[in-house]
Design a protein around this motif. Structure first.
Motif, PDB file in Angstrom:
ATOM      1  N   GLY A  46     -17.497  -4.354 -10.647  1.00 32.51           N
ATOM      2  CA  GLY A  46     -17.972  -3.518  -9.557  1.00 32.51           C
ATOM      3  C   GLY A  46     -16.913  -2.538  -9.091  1.00 32.51           C
ATOM      4  N   GLY A  47     -17.358  -1.450  -8.457  1.00 31.69           N
ATOM      5  CA  GLY A  47     -16.418  -0.456  -7.948  1.00 31.69           C
ATOM      6  C   GLY A  47     -15.836   0.405  -9.064  1.00 31.69           C
ATOM      7  N   ALA A  48     -14.856   1.221  -8.709  1.00 34.48           N
ATOM      8  CA  ALA A  48     -14.230   2.123  -9.672  1.00 34.48           C
ATOM      9  C   ALA A  48     -13.287   1.368 -10.592  1.00 34.48           C
ATOM     10  CB  ALA A  48     -13.454   3.217  -8.929  1.00 34.48           C
ATOM     11  N   LEU A  49     -13.073   1.927 -11.776  1.00 35.25           N
ATOM     12  CA  LEU A  49     -12.136   1.320 -12.718  1.00 35.25           C
ATOM     13  C   LEU A  49     -10.718   1.396 -12.155  1.00 35.25           C
ATOM     14  CD1 LEU A  49     -13.403   2.697 -16.157  1.00 35.25           C
ATOM     15  CD2 LEU A  49     -13.710   0.386 -15.233  1.00 35.25           C
ATOM     16  N   ARG A  50      -9.932   0.365 -12.427  1.00 36.01           N
ATOM     17  CA  ARG A  50      -8.543   0.355 -11.972  1.00 36.01           C
ATOM     18  C   ARG A  50      -7.712   1.284 -12.862  1.00 36.01           C
ATOM     19  NH1 ARG A  50      -8.414  -2.383  -8.462  1.00 36.01           N
ATOM     20  NH2 ARG A  50      -7.032  -4.130  -8.071  1.00 36.01           N
ATOM     21  N   SER A  51      -6.779   1.994 -12.272  1.00 34.72           N
ATOM     22  CA  SER A  51      -5.896   2.893 -13.003  1.00 34.72           C
ATOM     23  C   SER A  51      -5.064   2.119 -14.018  1.00 34.72           C
ATOM     24  CB  SER A  51      -4.967   3.624 -12.020  1.00 34.72           C
ATOM     25  OG  SER A  51      -3.877   4.214 -12.694  1.00 34.72           O
ATOM     26  N   HIS A  52      -5.003   2.657 -15.238  1.00 37.06           N
ATOM     27  CA  HIS A  52      -4.212   1.997 -16.286  1.00 37.06           C
ATOM     28  C   HIS A  52      -2.742   1.921 -15.891  1.00 37.06           C
ATOM     29  CE1 HIS A  52      -2.710   0.917 -20.269  1.00 37.06           C
ATOM     30  NE2 HIS A  52      -1.827   1.899 -20.129  1.00 37.06           N
ATOM     31  N   ASN A  53      -2.193   2.989 -15.347  1.00 36.42           N
ATOM     32  CA  ASN A  53      -0.784   3.012 -14.943  1.00 36.42           C
ATOM     33  C   ASN A  53      -0.497   1.987 -13.852  1.00 36.42           C
ATOM     34  OD1 ASN A  53      -0.209   5.050 -16.768  1.00 36.42           O
ATOM     35  ND2 ASN A  53      -0.548   6.697 -15.262  1.00 36.42           N
ATOM     36  N   GLN A  54      -1.463   1.810 -12.960  1.00 31.86           N
ATOM     37  CA  GLN A  54      -1.309   0.857 -11.864  1.00 31.86           C
ATOM     38  C   GLN A  54      -1.204  -0.566 -12.406  1.00 31.86           C
ATOM     39  OE1 GLN A  54      -4.070   1.621  -8.651  1.00 31.86           O
ATOM     40  NE2 GLN A  54      -4.033  -0.517  -8.002  1.00 31.86           N
ATOM     41  N   MET A  55      -2.067  -0.907 -13.370  1.00 35.91           N
ATOM     42  CA  MET A  55      -2.013  -2.236 -13.984  1.00 35.91           C
ATOM     43  C   MET A  55      -0.757  -2.396 -14.829  1.00 35.91           C
ATOM     44  SD  MET A  55      -5.968  -3.014 -15.090  1.00 35.91           S
ATOM     45  CE  MET A  55      -6.075  -1.544 -16.148  1.00 35.91           C
ATOM     46  N   GLN A  56      -0.316  -1.309 -15.473  1.00 36.70           N
ATOM     47  CA  GLN A  56       0.856  -1.389 -16.342  1.00 36.70           C
ATOM     48  C   GLN A  56       2.107  -1.718 -15.548  1.00 36.70           C
ATOM     49  OE1 GLN A  56       0.723  -1.249 -19.729  1.00 36.70           O
ATOM     50  NE2 GLN A  56       2.856  -1.952 -19.556  1.00 36.70           N
ATOM     51  N   LEU A  57       2.222  -1.194 -14.331  1.00 33.53           N
ATOM     52  CA  LEU A  57       3.360  -1.518 -13.479  1.00 33.53           C
ATOM     53  C   LEU A  57       3.426  -3.017 -13.195  1.00 33.53           C
ATOM     54  CD1 LEU A  57       3.219   1.439 -10.915  1.00 33.53           C
ATOM     55  CD2 LEU A  57       4.920   1.093 -12.734  1.00 33.53           C
ATOM     56  N   PHE A  58       2.254  -3.625 -13.003  1.00 35.11           N
ATOM     57  CA  PHE A  58       2.190  -5.070 -12.770  1.00 35.11           C
ATOM     58  C   PHE A  58       2.576  -5.823 -14.044  1.00 35.11           C
ATOM     59  CE2 PHE A  58      -0.740  -8.856 -11.666  1.00 35.11           C
ATOM     60  CZ  PHE A  58       0.328  -9.558 -11.137  1.00 35.11           C
ATOM     61  N   ARG A  59       2.041  -5.381 -15.178  1.00 35.17           N
ATOM     62  CA  ARG A  59       2.361  -6.044 -16.444  1.00 35.17           C
ATOM     63  C   ARG A  59       3.848  -5.929 -16.757  1.00 35.17           C
ATOM     64  NH1 ARG A  59      -2.961  -3.880 -18.291  1.00 35.17           N
ATOM     65  NH2 ARG A  59      -1.879  -1.989 -18.985  1.00 35.17           N
ATOM     66  N   ASP A  60       4.449  -4.792 -16.420  1.00 41.15           N
ATOM     67  CA  ASP A  60       5.873  -4.590 -16.698  1.00 41.15           C
ATOM     68  C   ASP A  60       6.745  -5.601 -15.952  1.00 41.15           C
ATOM     69  OD1 ASP A  60       5.334  -2.506 -18.384  1.00 41.15           O
ATOM     70  OD2 ASP A  60       5.730  -0.926 -16.895  1.00 41.15           O
ATOM     71  N   VAL A  61       6.439  -5.810 -14.672  1.00 45.17           N
ATOM     72  CA  VAL A  61       7.275  -6.727 -13.896  1.00 45.17           C
ATOM     73  C   VAL A  61       7.054  -8.164 -14.350  1.00 45.17           C
ATOM     74  CG1 VAL A  61       5.643  -7.148 -11.982  1.00 45.17           C
ATOM     75  CG2 VAL A  61       8.104  -7.237 -11.570  1.00 45.17           C
ATOM     76  N   LEU A  62       5.837  -8.497 -14.805  1.00 50.19           N
ATOM     77  CA  LEU A  62       5.588  -9.846 -15.332  1.00 50.19           C
ATOM     78  C   LEU A  62       6.425 -10.079 -16.584  1.00 50.19           C
ATOM     79  CD1 LEU A  62       1.717 -10.326 -14.914  1.00 50.19           C
ATOM     80  CD2 LEU A  62       3.570 -10.849 -13.317  1.00 50.19           C
ATOM     81  N   ASP A  63       6.493  -9.066 -17.436  1.00 51.80           N
ATOM     82  CA  ASP A  63       7.295  -9.191 -18.658  1.00 51.80           C
ATOM     83  C   ASP A  63       8.783  -9.308 -18.333  1.00 51.80           C
ATOM     84  OD1 ASP A  63       5.035  -9.059 -20.205  1.00 51.80           O
ATOM     85  OD2 ASP A  63       5.189  -6.896 -20.587  1.00 51.80           O
ATOM     86  N   GLU A  64       9.258  -8.511 -17.386  1.00 55.85           N
ATOM     87  CA  GLU A  64      10.680  -8.539 -17.034  1.00 55.85           C
ATOM     88  C   GLU A  64      11.092  -9.893 -16.456  1.00 55.85           C
ATOM     89  OE1 GLU A  64      12.074  -5.219 -14.706  1.00 55.85           O
ATOM     90  OE2 GLU A  64      10.557  -3.902 -15.596  1.00 55.85           O
ATOM     91  N   CYS A  65      10.184 -10.500 -15.700  1.00 60.43           N
ATOM     92  CA  CYS A  65      10.491 -11.800 -15.088  1.00 60.43           C
ATOM     93  C   CYS A  65      10.209 -12.960 -16.041  1.00 60.43           C
ATOM     94  CB  CYS A  65       9.683 -11.984 -13.802  1.00 60.43           C
ATOM     95  SG  CYS A  65      10.132 -10.832 -12.486  1.00 60.43           S
ATOM     96  N   GLY A  66       9.585 -12.670 -17.176  1.00 61.92           N
ATOM     97  CA  GLY A  66       9.269 -13.729 -18.129  1.00 61.92           C
ATOM     98  C   GLY A  66       8.146 -14.632 -17.665  1.00 61.92           C
ATOM     99  N   PHE A  67       7.197 -14.068 -16.880  1.00 64.58           N
ATOM    100  CA  PHE A  67       6.104 -14.867 -16.341  1.00 64.58           C
ATOM    101  C   PHE A  67       4.976 -15.044 -17.358  1.00 64.58           C
ATOM    102  CE2 PHE A  67       7.248 -13.690 -11.770  1.00 64.58           C
ATOM    103  CZ  PHE A  67       7.780 -14.950 -11.530  1.00 64.58           C
TER     104      PHE A  67
END
Length: 341
Positions: A103-124
């Motif tokens: 539902g609602g508008a699609l989430r921005s790819h760049n916005q999700m990528q910022l989250f994925r980047d920090v997960l990778d950096e922290c090793g989560f």
């Protein structure tokens, strides 16, 4: 051991407080993290051990998209601390993939990528979940809705190896638009086993208990002398269990029912001027409270329990700790493998 995380959206709401209490009583978490309590004071306790040291972070992501990078930088800052097993859980206010939103508008790819980047950096690693997929929802008057998975549990690899069977459960609630998440560390289901018979001291308050025991004991089965006694003991236990369910009743259930009836009776007494039913129910509740006190005192296995206050939290916690101590969830064999059964 388990952890509960919930964006409760304010503890000033009585329904939220009541629902939180019910979740804590039902799930009995060892640690509770609450986001958006909207209270004036907050306290952060840092607990660490020795060889078993690990880190727990209760996280609340920035609700404003423009400020979300600040939240990710806080995680990066925590990641710079000395390495130890790390569990991070809470409301991150962000999704990892488009399929985590309906539902609602699609989430921005760049916005999700910022989250994925920090997960990778922290090793989560995402611990996954058990239950409904989405943890947040918003419903509009035009009939449309938006569902998202904003709340999750994340862990580093060394934490996951320390607690390999951990599970994240999405719980249900009605007082917040966020669902609570419960992290159960062992992840092992309690084995189903037949509940052993235990004689309850509170049964002695009912005179018919003695009659049940006598009837079972005087009954003969025609077996040999040694087996006859065992048969009588077994029959006595079965008869008392039936009598407890059908005659004596569940004390806690009866107490809750009586308290609800008292509230109704008090309203009626105000209108009618007759308090007979109120006094009758108060006396009944007093008897049930005494029975409940005896039940918890017996379970606590304290010789001096009869001198304590009626139904204190101490007796309840003693019985709960004893249950945890007696439970064997798994056994490690000679090869170091944990066996459930």
């Amino acid at each position: 051991m388990s952890c509960l995380a919930w964006n409760c959206r304010g503890l000033g709401n009585l329904c939220t407080v009541r629902e939180l209490g019910e979740i804590v009583r039902t799930k009995d978490p060892s640690l509770v993290f609450l986001a958006e309590t909207l209270t004036d004071e907050a306290r952060l306790e840092f607990v660490q051990g020795e060889e078993s040291e690990w880190r727990l972070t209760g996280f609340y992501g920035e609700p404003e998209t423009a400020n979300r990078i600040e939240a990710w930088n806080k995680l990066r800052c925590l990641n710079s601390y000395p390495i130890c097993p790390w569990l991070c859980l809470g409301d991150f206010n962000e999704i990892v993939r488009q399929d985590e939103k309906v539902g609602g508008a699609l989430r921005s790819h760049n916005q999700m990528q910022l989250f994925r980047d920090v997960l990778d950096e922290c090793g989560f690693m995402d611990l996954g979940f058990v239950g409904p997929k989405f943890t947040w929802a918003r419903h509009y008057e035009d009939g449309s809705s938006i569902w998202e998975r904003l709340d999750r549990g994340l862990a580093t690899n060394n934490w996951f190896l320390k607690f390999p069977g951990s599970r994240v459960h999405h719980l249900h609630c009605d007082s917040s638009d966020h669902q609570p998440i419960l992290v159960v560390f062992s992840g092992l289901e309690h084995p189903r086993r037949k509940k052993p018979f235990r004689f309850e001291e509170m049964w002695l308050s009912n005179t018919s208990c003695e009659e049940v025991v006598k009837a079972a004991w005087y009954c003969t089965s025609g077996a040999e002398d040694g087996r006859e006694v065992l048969n009588k003991v077994e029959k006595c236990g079965k008869d008392l269990n039936w009598w407890n369910r059908n005659v004596f009743g569940n004390v806690r259930r009866e107490l809750e029912k009586a308290k609800k009836m008292l509230i109704k009776a008090e309203r009626e007494a105000i209108l009618s001027g007759n308090n007979f039913q109120v006094r009758h129910l108060k006396a009944e509740i007093e008897v049930l409270l005494d029975k409940e006190a005896i039940m918890w005192q017996q379970r606590s296995r304290l010789l001096w329990a009869r001198e304590g206050d009626r139904n204190t939290k101490y007796f309840h916690s003693c019985a709960t700790r004893r249950h945890r101590k007696n439970l064997i969830e798994s056994i490690r064999d000679d090869e170091g493998v944990w066996r459930v059964q």
